[in-house]
Design a protein around this motif. Structure first.
Motif, PDB file in Angstrom:
ATOM      1  N   GLY A  78       3.630   6.761  -3.171  1.00  0.00           N
ATOM      2  CA  GLY A  78       3.215   7.114  -1.852  1.00  0.00           C
ATOM      3  C   GLY A  78       3.857   8.527  -1.364  1.00  0.00           C
ATOM      4  N   SER A  79       3.472   8.910  -0.162  1.00  0.00           N
ATOM      5  CA  SER A  79       3.679  10.418   0.365  1.00  0.00           C
ATOM      6  C   SER A  79       3.483  10.190   2.041  1.00  0.00           C
ATOM      7  CB  SER A  79       2.774  11.466  -0.159  1.00  0.00           C
ATOM      8  OG  SER A  79       1.647  11.119   0.175  1.00  0.00           O
ATOM      9  N   TRP A  80       4.494  11.198   2.634  1.00  0.00           N
ATOM     10  CA  TRP A  80       4.202  11.542   3.948  1.00  0.00           C
ATOM     11  C   TRP A  80       3.614  12.875   4.280  1.00  0.00           C
ATOM     12  CZ3 TRP A  80       4.477   8.833   8.497  1.00  0.00           C
ATOM     13  CH2 TRP A  80       5.177   7.535   8.512  1.00  0.00           C
ATOM     14  N   ARG A  81       3.006  13.204   5.015  1.00  0.00           N
ATOM     15  CA  ARG A  81       2.455  14.552   5.395  1.00  0.00           C
ATOM     16  C   ARG A  81       2.462  14.624   6.882  1.00  0.00           C
ATOM     17  NH1 ARG A  81      -2.655  16.436   5.693  1.00  0.00           N
ATOM     18  NH2 ARG A  81      -3.576  14.504   5.583  1.00  0.00           N
ATOM     19  N   ALA A  93      -5.429   7.003   4.278  1.00  0.00           N
ATOM     20  CA  ALA A  93      -3.963   6.977   5.173  1.00  0.00           C
ATOM     21  C   ALA A  93      -3.556   5.285   5.337  1.00  0.00           C
ATOM     22  CB  ALA A  93      -4.101   7.711   6.390  1.00  0.00           C
ATOM     23  N   TRP A  94      -2.390   5.056   5.244  1.00  0.00           N
ATOM     24  CA  TRP A  94      -1.961   3.809   5.585  1.00  0.00           C
ATOM     25  C   TRP A  94      -1.572   3.727   7.008  1.00  0.00           C
ATOM     26  CZ3 TRP A  94       1.426   0.974   1.210  1.00  0.00           C
ATOM     27  CH2 TRP A  94       0.672   0.847   0.277  1.00  0.00           C
ATOM     28  N   ARG A 107       0.559   7.761   3.064  1.00  0.00           N
ATOM     29  CA  ARG A 107      -0.524   7.116   2.298  1.00  0.00           C
ATOM     30  C   ARG A 107       0.202   6.377   1.240  1.00  0.00           C
ATOM     31  NH1 ARG A 107      -4.484  11.012  -0.550  1.00  0.00           N
ATOM     32  NH2 ARG A 107      -5.961  11.327   1.065  1.00  0.00           N
ATOM     33  N   ASN A 108      -0.222   5.078   0.692  1.00  0.00           N
ATOM     34  CA  ASN A 108       0.326   4.535  -0.412  1.00  0.00           C
ATOM     35  C   ASN A 108       1.636   3.922  -0.399  1.00  0.00           C
ATOM     36  OD1 ASN A 108      -2.145   4.228  -1.961  1.00  0.00           O
ATOM     37  ND2 ASN A 108      -1.857   6.626  -2.439  1.00  0.00           N
ATOM     38  N   GLY A 109       2.391   3.847  -1.329  1.00  0.00           N
ATOM     39  CA  GLY A 109       3.882   3.389  -1.261  1.00  0.00           C
ATOM     40  C   GLY A 109       4.006   1.834  -1.691  1.00  0.00           C
ATOM     41  N   SER A 110       5.186   1.375  -1.619  1.00  0.00           N
ATOM     42  CA  SER A 110       5.286   0.116  -1.932  1.00  0.00           C
ATOM     43  C   SER A 110       5.736  -0.599  -0.762  1.00  0.00           C
ATOM     44  CB  SER A 110       6.645  -0.047  -2.956  1.00  0.00           C
ATOM     45  OG  SER A 110       7.971   0.171  -2.306  1.00  0.00           O
TER      46      SER A 110
END
Ligand SMILES: [Zn+2]
Length: 267
Positions: A78-81, A93-94, A107-110
Motif C-alpha cells: 500500500g501507499s499514500w500520495r 485508488a482505494w 492505494r492497496n494495503g492490508s
C-alpha cells in the motif's frame, strides 16, 4: 515497504496538507476499495475536517471532527500520495480525500476502514500493539522491558517484527538495527544481556527517527546478500527467519559473540 518511519512521515504530511480544511469530496474509485462497502460513512465524511493524523506502529489513524476515523494499514504494497491542483483520476485508488485544492490518495494495503472513535478504541489489533518505537515518550528502558516481556526462547530477529512486542519495526530496520548494534539476530533473547538489548533498542530508535526526518531508510546490508559488509568486508549473509520466513540479512563476522571487541572497529 512501509515501516513505522514511513507511516509517521505520512501522518505528518497528511496533517500538513489536510488539517482543518473541509473535506469537499471522498471517492473510492477502485472496485477493490473496502470503502465501497461503507457508503453511509463515506457520505458522513464529506464536509468534515481532519483534526489530526496519528501513527501507531504501522497503523495510520486519521481523526475527523465528525467522530469518524479512517484507519489504514499499508501492508506490503500500500501507499499514500499527496498532490495538489488538478490531477488525473486514479482508477486504482482505494480512497481519494479532497480538501482545499489538495488530494490525499491511498492505494492497496492490508486494511482501510472508516470507523468510529469507540470502534478504534476497542480494536484488538490496535490494543495488542507494543510500545511504538517512534512515540515521543519511547526510551531505551521501555524497549528493553518490552523485549524482556516476550518469550525469551524466541530469536531476536523474529521478535523485532512482532508488533505486539514493539510496534513499527519492519524487515529493513530489523536487519539494519541488528547490524548497527553488532548484534546477532539469530540469538534467542535469553542469550542476550540487558546491555545488548539496550544497544539494539537505541540503534533501532535512532535509525527510525532519522528515517522520519530524512525520508530514506538505511541500506548498509539490507538486500545486499553476498556483497561486502561495509564494516569488515565479509560477504553479507541472508536467510528466512521465523514462522513468516522473512529474510534476515546479517554479517557472520562482526555481529555476535565472536565479533571483534565492540567499539574498536568502525561506528
Ligand atoms: Zn561485518
Amino acid at each position: 515497504m512501509a515501516e513505522g518511519d514511513t507511516i509517521h512521515r505520512t501522518a505528518r504530511a497528511l496533517e500538513a496538507a489536510l488539517a482543518r480544511k473541509t473535506i469537499s469530496d471522498v471517492e473510492a474509485p477502485s472496485p477493490r476499495s473496502p470503502l465501497r462497502r461503507q457508503g453511509h460513512r463515506v457520505d458522513q465524511l464529506r464536509g468534515s475536517r481532519l483534526e489530526r493524523a496519528e501513527a501507531r506502529g504501522k497503523h495510520l489513524l486519521l481523526h475527523f471532527d465528525g467522530g469518524l476515523v479512517l484507519h489504514s494499514h499499508l501492508g506490503m504494497r500500500g501507499s499514500w500520495r499527496i498532490s495538489s491542483g488538478a490531477t488525473r483520476r486514479d482508477r486504482r485508488a482505494w480512497v481519494v480525500l479532497s480538501a482545499g485544492g489538495a488530494q490525499a490518495t491511498e492505494r492497496n494495503g492490508s486494511h482501510l476502514e472508516l470507523r468510529t472513535e469507540s470502534e478504534v478504541r476497542s480494536d484488538p489489533r490496535l490494543r495488542s500493539l507494543g510500545p511504538d518505537v517512534l512515540a515521543g515518550d519511547f526510551d531505551a528502558a521501555t524497549g528493553v522491558a518490552a523485549l524482556r516481556g516476550a518469550d525469551q526462547s524466541r530469536q531476536l530477529g523474529e521478535v523485532l517484527l512482532d508488533q505486539r512486542v514493539l510496534a513499527g519495526i519492519g524487515n529493513i530496520y530489523k536487519s539494519e538495527a541488528c547490524w548497527s548494534a553488532r548484534t546477532d539476530p539469530w540469538l534467542p533473547l535469553s542469550e542476550l544481556g540487558d546491555e545488548d538489548l539496550r544497544r539494539l533498542v537505541i540503534e533501532v530508535a535512532g535509525l527510525m527517527r532519522y528515517g522520519v526526518e530524512i525520508g530514506r531508510q538505511p541500506h548498509s546490508i539490507y538486500r545486499r546478500s553476498g556483497m561486502p559488509c561495509p564494516r569488515c568486508g565479509t560477504p553479507i549473509s541472508s536467510r528466512g527467519q521465523g514462522d513468516a520466513n522473512r529474510t534476515t540479512y546479517w554479517c557472520e563476522s562482526c555481529q555476535g559473540a565472536d565479533a571483534p571487541q565492540r567499539g574498536i572497529i568502525g561506528a
